[in-house]
Design a protein around this motif. Structure first.
Motif, PDB file in Angstrom:
ATOM      1  N   SER A 203       6.081  -0.017   7.300  1.00 31.56           N
ATOM      2  CA  SER A 203       6.421   1.108   8.167  1.00 31.56           C
ATOM      3  C   SER A 203       7.915   1.122   8.468  1.00 31.56           C
ATOM      4  N   ARG A 204       8.377   2.271   8.908  1.00 25.36           N
ATOM      5  CA  ARG A 204       9.762   2.458   9.316  1.00 25.36           C
ATOM      6  C   ARG A 204       9.792   2.722  10.809  1.00 25.36           C
ATOM      7  N   ARG A 205      10.672   2.020  11.504  1.00 28.07           N
ATOM      8  CA  ARG A 205      10.802   2.246  12.943  1.00 28.07           C
ATOM      9  C   ARG A 205      11.097   3.718  13.214  1.00 28.07           C
ATOM     10  N   GLY A 206      10.318   4.289  14.141  1.00 32.84           N
ATOM     11  CA  GLY A 206      10.519   5.686  14.502  1.00 32.84           C
ATOM     12  C   GLY A 206       9.696   6.676  13.705  1.00 32.84           C
ATOM     13  N   ARG A 207       9.070   6.229  12.611  1.00 36.41           N
ATOM     14  CA  ARG A 207       8.159   7.085  11.856  1.00 36.41           C
ATOM     15  C   ARG A 207       6.724   6.647  12.150  1.00 36.41           C
ATOM     16  N   ARG A 208       5.905   7.596  12.557  1.00 36.96           N
ATOM     17  CA  ARG A 208       4.509   7.251  12.821  1.00 36.96           C
ATOM     18  C   ARG A 208       3.822   6.776  11.555  1.00 36.96           C
ATOM     19  N   THR A 209       2.930   5.817  11.739  1.00 34.01           N
ATOM     20  CA  THR A 209       2.049   5.373  10.655  1.00 34.01           C
ATOM     21  C   THR A 209       0.609   5.667  11.075  1.00 34.01           C
ATOM     22  N   VAL A 210      -0.112   6.381  10.237  1.00 32.74           N
ATOM     23  CA  VAL A 210      -1.519   6.693  10.506  1.00 32.74           C
ATOM     24  C   VAL A 210      -2.348   6.064   9.386  1.00 32.74           C
TER      25      VAL A 210
ATOM     26  N   LEU B 275       0.837  -1.196   0.000  1.00 33.68           N
ATOM     27  CA  LEU B 275       0.000   0.000   0.000  1.00 33.68           C
ATOM     28  C   LEU B 275       0.874   1.249   0.000  1.00 33.68           C
ATOM     29  N   GLN B 276       0.544   2.197  -0.835  1.00 36.07           N
ATOM     30  CA  GLN B 276       1.288   3.451  -0.902  1.00 36.07           C
ATOM     31  C   GLN B 276       0.611   4.513  -0.025  1.00 36.07           C
ATOM     32  N   PRO B 277       1.397   5.324   0.668  1.00 32.87           N
ATOM     33  CA  PRO B 277       0.788   6.380   1.492  1.00 32.87           C
ATOM     34  C   PRO B 277       0.121   7.433   0.623  1.00 32.87           C
ATOM     35  N   VAL B 278      -0.958   8.005   1.143  1.00 34.13           N
ATOM     36  CA  VAL B 278      -1.637   9.084   0.417  1.00 34.13           C
ATOM     37  C   VAL B 278      -0.901  10.404   0.606  1.00 34.13           C
ATOM     38  N   ARG B 279      -0.130  10.510   1.693  1.00 32.39           N
ATOM     39  CA  ARG B 279       0.723  11.677   1.887  1.00 32.39           C
ATOM     40  C   ARG B 279       1.733  11.382   2.988  1.00 32.39           C
ATOM     41  N   LYS B 280       2.748  12.227   3.079  1.00 34.71           N
ATOM     42  CA  LYS B 280       3.777  12.114   4.106  1.00 34.71           C
ATOM     43  C   LYS B 280       4.086  13.497   4.657  1.00 34.71           C
ATOM     44  N   ASP B 281       4.568  13.547   5.890  1.00 33.46           N
ATOM     45  CA  ASP B 281       5.161  14.772   6.400  1.00 33.46           C
ATOM     46  C   ASP B 281       6.482  14.418   7.073  1.00 33.46           C
ATOM     47  N   ALA B 282       7.004  15.274   7.901  1.00 32.57           N
ATOM     48  CA  ALA B 282       8.351  15.082   8.431  1.00 32.57           C
ATOM     49  C   ALA B 282       8.512  13.802   9.233  1.00 32.57           C
ATOM     50  N   ASP B 283       7.466  13.378   9.928  1.00 28.54           N
ATOM     51  CA  ASP B 283       7.623  12.210  10.807  1.00 28.54           C
ATOM     52  C   ASP B 283       6.511  11.185  10.680  1.00 28.54           C
TER      53      ASP B 283
END
Length: 516
Positions: free
Chosen positions: A116-123, A71-79
Motif C-alpha cells: 500500500s501507499r500512505r494516503g491511498r486507501r486499500t480495499v 498481490l496485484q490490484p484488480v482495479r484502481k481509481d483516483a484514491d
C-alpha cells in the motif's frame, strides 16, 4: 461439558462466559491445569511445550528461500487500490516429498504480500472458501473498528446462508511500516494461523523512499515461524476439536503454548538465500504461535535496525543479536560487503536447541556494486512524554482468576474475555500510560489501533534495547513489567488488546477498550 454460556467459578462467584468457549478440560483430567505444560521450556526459551514431528525433518539449508508474491490490484481509481483474496485449502510441498494441506490466502503459505501507499486507501475483499468462519486483522493497521477484524466479526464458512465474503477498508493514513494480516477468529486464532492464514502487508511513503535504503530484490520480507508435522505430512496441532467447529482450545499439556520442532521461513524449512556483497534490508516477522527467538548472524555482521513495528526509527541501532517475540517486527540492514564469494552466514536462534537453534543460511555467491545507504538520520519520530498523559491504567496478564470445568483460564486482571465488557474508555486523541504486568510465562502484548512507545521495562526508566520507536506489541518475560505511553488516534469504537501467544489468546487472555 459446559458451553461458553455455561457457568464458571470466579473466586466463589458466578460468571457467564461469552458464547463459543466450551469449558471442558482440554482433554486432560480434572483439577487446575496450572503447571500442566505451563512452565517455561528452558531449552526452547519460550513459554509452552514442544510438540515433536512424527516424520523425519529435512537437513537444513537445502531448500531455497521462497519470497511471497506481491498481490496485484484488480482495479484502481483516483484514491483507492482494490484487491481480492480467496481463503482456501491447498496441498503444498513444505517438507520435500510430503504434501501438507494448508489454509492459505489465495491458497499459498504465507499469503501474498499486499503493498500500500500512505494516503491511498486499500480495499481488500476476502472470500471465504474454508469450512470454518474467519476474521481478518491487519496487524499494526490504523483501521476503523468495523474493518479491524474484531474476533466475532466473522466471514461465514463456505456453504452458509450468508455470503462468504467481506470488504475490508484501510485508510492507510500511517507511516511506512511492515504490517501483516492474519486470522483473528474468536477462540480459534491459534489453529487457523497455524494452518497458514498469515501474510505481509507493506506500507510505503515518499519519506522512506527518499532515504536510499536497499530496495528491489534486496528488500526481503522474512516470516519466521515454527511448525510440527504429523505422519501424513499435515500440520500437527493439539486441538481439542480438530474440525475447529465447536470446542476451542488445546490439550492440557499445551495450554501455555505450542512449540513446533521445524523452523520455517516464508513457508520453507531452514532455507538458504543466495546474496551478493551488498547491503540487504530484511523485514523480520515472528509469526509463531508461542515461540520467541534470539536471532544472531553466526559468522556474519551485526544487524543494523532501522525500523520497528510501526515504521522507521529516528536513527539506526546496531545489535549483535535481536530478541523478537510473537508478532513483533524488526526492520534491519545486513551488510554482506565485508564477505567473500563462498562465505556462508547462518541465522541462528540462541533460544533454541537442536534443529530450532538454526533458522536459515545466507550464501554469498556474487560480487555486486551497491549504491544503497543507511543514513545517520532516518525519520522525525515524535517522542511522547509524561506531560502528554491524561490517564493511567494497569493490566496484569496471568493464568488464573477464572476456571471452567476444572480448566484454569488465561486472563486480563483476573477476568476472561467477554465481548460485552469494556475495561477502558480512552478519549480520541488522548495519550494514556498503561502499566502492563506478566505472570506465569512470557506474554507478548498487542494493542489494536493505537501505537505506543515503551518508556520503562522491568523497573528501569528506559525501554530496553529492543523497544525503540513506535510499537504495537511489547514482549514481557515471566514476572515482567512494561510502562507504555499509548495514543488513541484515528477512530472511535471498540477494539481489543491481548496476548499474542495465540494459545493464550484463544483461552481468553484478551480484553476490550472503546475509544470515545
Amino acid at each position: 461439558m459446559l458451553s461458553r454460556r455455561g457457568l464458571l467459578t470466579l473466586g466463589g462467584a458466578a460468571l457467564v462466559l461469552p458464547a463459543g468457549l466450551s469449558a471442558c478440560s482440554g482433554g486432560g483430567g480434572g483439577g487446575s491445569l496450572i503447571g500442566s505444560g505451563g512452565a517455561n521450556n528452558s531449552e526452547e526459551g519460550s513459554g509452552g511445550a514442544l510438540l515433536n514431528s512424527e516424520v523425519p525433518l529435512p537437513d537444513p539449508f537445502t531448500v531455497v528461500l521462497p519470497v511471497p508474491p506481491v498481490l496485484q490490484p484488480v482495479r484502481k481509481d483516483a484514491d483507492t487500490d482494490y484487491y481480492e483474496i480467496t481463503q482456501k485449502a491447498a496441498k503444498v510441498e513444505i517438507l520435500p516429498g510430503l504434501w501438507t494441506e494448508i489454509w492459505g490466502y489465495e491458497g499459498i503459505f504465507p499469503g501474498p504480500t499486499v503493498v500500500s501507499r500512505r494516503g491511498r486507501r486499500t480495499v481488500v475483499t476476502h472470500r471465504n472458501d474454508l469450512p470454518v468462519p474467519v476474521s481478518v486483522h491487519l496487524h499494526g493497521g490504523r483501521t476503523a473498528p468495523e474493518h479491524d477484524g474484531y474476533p466475532t466479526d466473522v466471514i461465514p464458512a463456505r456453504g452458509g446462508a450468508a455470503d462468504g465474503s467481506r470488504e475490508y477498508v484501510y485508510a492507510m493514513e500511517q507511516r511506512a511500516a511492515t504490517l501483516w494480516y492474519h486470522d483473528h477468529r474468536m477462540d480459534f486464532t491459534g489453529p487457523q494461523v497455524y494452518r497458514g492464514l498469515a501474510g505481509f502487508h507493506l506500507v510505503h511513503d515518499d519519506a522512506e523512499e527518499a532515504l536510499g535504503l536497499p530496495g528491489g530484490e534486496r528488500d526481503v520480507p522474512l516470516m519466521i515461524l515454527d511448525r510440527s508435522f504429523a505422519a501424513d505430512g499435515s500440520f500437527r496441532y493439539p486441538s481439542v476439536d480438530p474440525t475447529l467447529m465447536k470446542t476451542p482450545g488445546v490439550t492440557a499439556e499445551y495450554m501455555s503454548g505450542v512449540l513446533g520442532d521445524c523452523i520455517l521461513v516464508n513457508g520453507a524449512p531452514w532455507p538458504v538465500l543466495d546474496v551478493s556483497t551488498a547491503r540487504y534490508r530484511f523485514r523480520l516477522l515472528n509469526a509463531s504461535n508461542a515461540r520467541r527467538y534470539r536471532l544472531r548472524l553466526d559468522g556474519g555482521p551485526p544487524f543494523v535496525q532501522i525500523g520497528s513495528d510501526q515504521g522507521l526509527l529516528s536513527a539506526p541501532i546496531e545489535h549483535e543479536a535481536i530478541e523478537i517475540a510473537q508478532a513483533e517486527r524488526f526492520d534491519v540492514i545486513v551488510d554482506f560487503s565485508g564477505h567473500r564469494v563462498g562465505d556462508e552466514i547462518t541465522l541462528v536462534n540462541d533460544h533454541g536447541s537442536g534443529g530450532t537453534a538454526q533458522v536459515m543460511r545466507f550464501r554469498v555467491t556474487r560480487q555486486e556494486t551497491d549504491d544503497s545507504v543507511v543514513p545517520d538520520r532516518l525519520a522525525d519520530v515524535e517522542t511522547l512524554s509524561d506531560g502528554d498523559v491524561m490517564f493511567e491504567r494497569e493490566f496484569t496478564f496471568a493464568r488464573g482468576g477464572a476456571q471452567a470445568h476444572g480448566m484454569t483460564l488465561w486472563t486480563v486482571n483476573g477476568k476472561p474475555f467477554d465481548p460485552q465488557s469494556i475495561v477502558a474508555r480512552p478519549k480520541l486523541g488522548a495519550t494514556e500510560r498503561w502499566i502492563i504486568r506478566s505472570q506465569n510465562v512470557e506474554h507478548p502484548i498487542h494493542v489494536h489501533l493505537a501505537p505506543f512507545q515503551v518508556v520503562g521495562k522491568d523497573g528501569n526508566d528506559d525501554p530496553g534495547p529492543f523497544n525503540h520507536g513506535w510499537k504495537d506489541t511489547v514482549n514481557l518475560d515471566s514476572g515482567g513489567r512494561a510502562e507504555i505511553l499509548i495514543r488513541f488516534d484515528g477512530f472511535r469504537g471498540k477494539y481489543v488488546f491481548h496476548c499474542h501467544n495465540l494459545e493464550h489468546e484463544d483461552m481468553m487472555m484478551m480484553a476490550n477498550f472503546e475509544v470515545v
